[in-house]
Design a protein around this motif. Sequence first.
Motif, PDB file in Angstrom:
ATOM      1  N   GLU A 110     -53.097 -19.718  18.128  1.00 22.21           N
ATOM      2  CA  GLU A 110     -52.503 -18.512  17.537  1.00 22.21           C
ATOM      3  C   GLU A 110     -52.751 -17.279  18.408  1.00 22.21           C
ATOM      4  O   GLU A 110     -51.836 -16.483  18.658  1.00 22.21           O
ATOM      5  CB  GLU A 110     -53.096 -18.302  16.142  1.00 22.21           C
ATOM      6  CG  GLU A 110     -52.557 -17.101  15.400  1.00 22.21           C
ATOM      7  CD  GLU A 110     -53.192 -16.935  14.029  1.00 22.21           C
ATOM      8  OE1 GLU A 110     -53.094 -15.829  13.465  1.00 22.21           O
ATOM      9  OE2 GLU A 110     -53.797 -17.901  13.538  1.00 22.21           O
ATOM     10  N   LYS A 111     -53.980 -17.142  18.888  1.00 24.81           N
ATOM     11  CA  LYS A 111     -54.309 -15.988  19.717  1.00 24.81           C
ATOM     12  C   LYS A 111     -53.603 -16.044  21.071  1.00 24.81           C
ATOM     13  O   LYS A 111     -53.197 -15.011  21.622  1.00 24.81           O
ATOM     14  CB  LYS A 111     -55.820 -15.908  19.915  1.00 24.81           C
ATOM     15  CG  LYS A 111     -56.589 -15.598  18.637  1.00 24.81           C
ATOM     16  CD  LYS A 111     -58.091 -15.666  18.861  1.00 24.81           C
ATOM     17  CE  LYS A 111     -58.863 -15.434  17.570  1.00 24.81           C
ATOM     18  NZ  LYS A 111     -60.328 -15.568  17.763  1.00 24.81           N
ATOM     19  N   ALA A 112     -53.447 -17.244  21.615  1.00 22.83           N
ATOM     20  CA  ALA A 112     -52.791 -17.400  22.909  1.00 22.83           C
ATOM     21  C   ALA A 112     -51.345 -16.932  22.869  1.00 22.83           C
ATOM     22  O   ALA A 112     -50.846 -16.330  23.831  1.00 22.83           O
ATOM     23  CB  ALA A 112     -52.859 -18.862  23.354  1.00 22.83           C
ATOM     24  N   GLN A 113     -50.674 -17.210  21.759  1.00 19.65           N
ATOM     25  CA  GLN A 113     -49.273 -16.813  21.653  1.00 19.65           C
ATOM     26  C   GLN A 113     -49.109 -15.303  21.761  1.00 19.65           C
ATOM     27  O   GLN A 113     -48.147 -14.816  22.355  1.00 19.65           O
ATOM     28  CB  GLN A 113     -48.695 -17.327  20.337  1.00 19.65           C
ATOM     29  CG  GLN A 113     -48.589 -18.842  20.286  1.00 19.65           C
ATOM     30  CD  GLN A 113     -47.929 -19.332  19.020  1.00 19.65           C
ATOM     31  OE1 GLN A 113     -46.758 -19.083  18.769  1.00 19.65           O
ATOM     32  NE2 GLN A 113     -48.688 -20.038  18.202  1.00 19.65           N
ATOM     33  N   THR A 114     -50.060 -14.559  21.198  1.00 16.04           N
ATOM     34  CA  THR A 114     -50.012 -13.097  21.293  1.00 16.04           C
ATOM     35  C   THR A 114     -50.469 -12.623  22.671  1.00 16.04           C
ATOM     36  O   THR A 114     -49.814 -11.797  23.318  1.00 16.04           O
ATOM     37  CB  THR A 114     -50.898 -12.466  20.214  1.00 16.04           C
ATOM     38  OG1 THR A 114     -50.435 -12.873  18.925  1.00 16.04           O
ATOM     39  CG2 THR A 114     -50.866 -10.951  20.310  1.00 16.04           C
ATOM     40  N   PHE A 115     -51.592 -13.172  23.142  1.00 19.83           N
ATOM     41  CA  PHE A 115     -52.216 -12.739  24.392  1.00 19.83           C
ATOM     42  C   PHE A 115     -51.270 -12.922  25.574  1.00 19.83           C
ATOM     43  O   PHE A 115     -51.030 -11.983  26.353  1.00 19.83           O
ATOM     44  CB  PHE A 115     -53.510 -13.535  24.599  1.00 19.83           C
ATOM     45  CG  PHE A 115     -54.244 -13.217  25.866  1.00 19.83           C
ATOM     46  CD1 PHE A 115     -54.903 -12.007  26.033  1.00 19.83           C
ATOM     47  CD2 PHE A 115     -54.307 -14.142  26.910  1.00 19.83           C
ATOM     48  CE1 PHE A 115     -55.591 -11.711  27.193  1.00 19.83           C
ATOM     49  CE2 PHE A 115     -54.988 -13.861  28.075  1.00 19.83           C
ATOM     50  CZ  PHE A 115     -55.635 -12.647  28.215  1.00 19.83           C
ATOM     51  N   LEU A 116     -50.713 -14.117  25.730  1.00 24.41           N
ATOM     52  CA  LEU A 116     -49.848 -14.381  26.888  1.00 24.41           C
ATOM     53  C   LEU A 116     -48.462 -13.775  26.725  1.00 24.41           C
ATOM     54  O   LEU A 116     -47.853 -13.336  27.704  1.00 24.41           O
ATOM     55  CB  LEU A 116     -49.743 -15.884  27.128  1.00 24.41           C
ATOM     56  CG  LEU A 116     -50.968 -16.551  27.747  1.00 24.41           C
ATOM     57  CD1 LEU A 116     -50.670 -17.998  28.082  1.00 24.41           C
ATOM     58  CD2 LEU A 116     -51.444 -15.825  28.996  1.00 24.41           C
ATOM     59  N   ALA A 117     -47.955 -13.758  25.492  1.00 22.40           N
ATOM     60  CA  ALA A 117     -46.625 -13.171  25.271  1.00 22.40           C
ATOM     61  C   ALA A 117     -46.632 -11.692  25.642  1.00 22.40           C
ATOM     62  O   ALA A 117     -45.665 -11.187  26.235  1.00 22.40           O
ATOM     63  CB  ALA A 117     -46.201 -13.363  23.816  1.00 22.40           C
ATOM     64  N   GLU A 118     -47.698 -10.989  25.314  1.00 21.42           N
ATOM     65  CA  GLU A 118     -47.810  -9.581  25.670  1.00 21.42           C
ATOM     66  C   GLU A 118     -47.835  -9.413  27.194  1.00 21.42           C
ATOM     67  O   GLU A 118     -47.215  -8.496  27.744  1.00 21.42           O
ATOM     68  CB  GLU A 118     -49.063  -8.965  25.049  1.00 21.42           C
ATOM     69  CG  GLU A 118     -48.965  -8.777  23.535  1.00 21.42           C
ATOM     70  CD  GLU A 118     -50.226  -8.178  22.951  1.00 21.42           C
ATOM     71  OE1 GLU A 118     -51.241  -8.081  23.692  1.00 21.42           O
ATOM     72  OE2 GLU A 118     -50.221  -7.815  21.759  1.00 21.42           O
ATOM     73  N   HIS A 119     -48.561 -10.298  27.869  1.00 23.28           N
ATOM     74  CA  HIS A 119     -48.642 -10.213  29.328  1.00 23.28           C
ATOM     75  C   HIS A 119     -47.266 -10.461  29.959  1.00 23.28           C
ATOM     76  O   HIS A 119     -46.863  -9.739  30.886  1.00 23.28           O
ATOM     77  CB  HIS A 119     -49.645 -11.243  29.859  1.00 23.28           C
ATOM     78  CG  HIS A 119     -49.746 -11.277  31.350  1.00 23.28           C
ATOM     79  ND1 HIS A 119     -50.438 -10.328  32.068  1.00 23.28           N
ATOM     80  CD2 HIS A 119     -49.227 -12.141  32.270  1.00 23.28           C
ATOM     81  CE1 HIS A 119     -50.346 -10.593  33.363  1.00 23.28           C
ATOM     82  NE2 HIS A 119     -49.616 -11.698  33.513  1.00 23.28           N
ATOM     83  N   GLU A 179     -45.172 -22.358  26.342  1.00 26.45           N
ATOM     84  CA  GLU A 179     -45.209 -23.460  25.394  1.00 26.45           C
ATOM     85  C   GLU A 179     -46.648 -23.663  24.939  1.00 26.45           C
ATOM     86  O   GLU A 179     -47.582 -23.490  25.730  1.00 26.45           O
ATOM     87  CB  GLU A 179     -44.668 -24.747  26.032  1.00 26.45           C
ATOM     88  CG  GLU A 179     -43.236 -24.620  26.524  1.00 26.45           C
ATOM     89  CD  GLU A 179     -42.786 -25.856  27.284  1.00 26.45           C
ATOM     90  OE1 GLU A 179     -43.656 -26.647  27.721  1.00 26.45           O
ATOM     91  OE2 GLU A 179     -41.566 -26.033  27.452  1.00 26.45           O
ATOM     92  N   PHE A 180     -46.836 -24.025  23.676  1.00 21.96           N
ATOM     93  CA  PHE A 180     -48.175 -24.155  23.114  1.00 21.96           C
ATOM     94  C   PHE A 180     -48.268 -25.445  22.305  1.00 21.96           C
ATOM     95  O   PHE A 180     -47.382 -25.741  21.501  1.00 21.96           O
ATOM     96  CB  PHE A 180     -48.506 -22.971  22.201  1.00 21.96           C
ATOM     97  CG  PHE A 180     -48.351 -21.628  22.864  1.00 21.96           C
ATOM     98  CD1 PHE A 180     -49.407 -21.038  23.534  1.00 21.96           C
ATOM     99  CD2 PHE A 180     -47.133 -20.965  22.833  1.00 21.96           C
ATOM    100  CE1 PHE A 180     -49.263 -19.801  24.146  1.00 21.96           C
ATOM    101  CE2 PHE A 180     -46.969 -19.734  23.435  1.00 21.96           C
ATOM    102  CZ  PHE A 180     -48.041 -19.139  24.098  1.00 21.96           C
ATOM    103  N   THR A 181     -49.335 -26.194  22.529  1.00 19.90           N
ATOM    104  CA  THR A 181     -49.569 -27.418  21.760  1.00 19.90           C
ATOM    105  C   THR A 181     -51.024 -27.438  21.302  1.00 19.90           C
ATOM    106  O   THR A 181     -51.934 -27.241  22.117  1.00 19.90           O
ATOM    107  CB  THR A 181     -49.280 -28.673  22.600  1.00 19.90           C
ATOM    108  OG1 THR A 181     -47.912 -28.679  22.985  1.00 19.90           O
ATOM    109  CG2 THR A 181     -49.588 -29.937  21.797  1.00 19.90           C
ATOM    110  N   VAL A 182     -51.241 -27.666  20.007  1.00 11.32           N
ATOM    111  CA  VAL A 182     -52.584 -27.852  19.472  1.00 11.32           C
ATOM    112  C   VAL A 182     -52.929 -29.330  19.590  1.00 11.32           C
ATOM    113  O   VAL A 182     -52.244 -30.179  19.000  1.00 11.32           O
ATOM    114  CB  VAL A 182     -52.676 -27.405  18.004  1.00 11.32           C
ATOM    115  CG1 VAL A 182     -54.073 -27.686  17.455  1.00 11.32           C
ATOM    116  CG2 VAL A 182     -52.339 -25.922  17.875  1.00 11.32           C
ATOM    117  N   GLY A 183     -53.956 -29.646  20.353  1.00 10.93           N
ATOM    118  CA  GLY A 183     -54.345 -31.039  20.502  1.00 10.93           C
ATOM    119  C   GLY A 183     -55.268 -31.245  21.680  1.00 10.93           C
ATOM    120  O   GLY A 183     -55.432 -30.371  22.528  1.00 10.93           O
TER     121      GLY A 183
END
Length: 346
Positions: A91-100, A111-115
């Motif tokens: 969840e945090k990565a989606q905000t952190f990298l999207a902002e960058h 792209e993000f995968t939980v696993g």
Amino acid sequence: MSDASSTSGTAYANLDWTQYIRYRPSYPPSLRKLIYRYHARHVPEDYTASASSTLWDSLLDVGSGIGISSMPFIGDFQSVHLLDPSPLNHEKAQTFLAEHVSDNNLKTKLEFTVGKAEEYASTRSVATDSGASLAICAATAHFIDPDMLIRAMYKLIRPGGRMAIYSYWLPVFPDLNPTFSVEFAKAVTKAMRLCIRDEATRNLFVDAATRLCAGTTVMDGIAVPEDLFGGVQRIQINPQAAVSLDTFREDPPVPCMPLESQVCQHEEQLVYVDGKDPEAEGWTMSVDLDFLHGMLRTILPAGIQLSEEQHEALYGDLDRAFASECSSGSARAMWGLDIILATKRG
């Protein structure tokens, strides 16, 4: 600060990433240049993959956290895929990298995968022109079964693609008495012991210590099968920083039986030193006592409240040594970095 558990699947399940970014070394441009130089120059003798299969277009970050390790590369790839077991990190990565990406007007697809890597790899089939052109695993390899990590990365990289596994360890302080480096390493071990609250965390640290104590670098417990990867390079940045790892080996946070070194004679071994080699630039910085305390806090469990006795046990000797050694209030800290680079056969 973080909690490690059998359910989170990671040692960084709910880390305070703001603290982590502030109180850990950042990845300098020299690391990116070193990996890119390997990509540009190195081709195994048995290399048969088509040119289209090795386009420098897709990055996979294994054990990515919120994507800090992807940051140096993100503008160079068409797609960046973060793979991490923690939903909170996801969840945090989606905000952190999207902002960058937005702030820098990049076109990179995220792209993000939980696993876990091994679980995700078991569901994937990588053809010649698919899969990652570069897969990285930064600062988390010692928390992952090394055989499963290597085989998972092999499955997720396209033939001819590159693998980069790397980790820094604890700093040393070359301008101070060597005993100060030992004192800080001991404080880190004390912080790790405060993380061990149940059988799950104990087992996690036993496994990590077993891998970290193999050979002479933090990467020596990782075997790179010759039938899977070619052109293996093992790179050591600032080997003089290994004294901190020696201190850890002498008294790890939990008893362990170290793995045997997995380094093979056919693998190329390279050493670079700060102040002499450009490959080692950026791994030395000035720190104060607040930084050292902050680095220790990034290890402690989330939300822990230390008693006065625990606070003194963790910080007391370090604070007194710093006051004695650093009249200026700051010291030069040098990190070592250990790297494995390899190319998938195909």
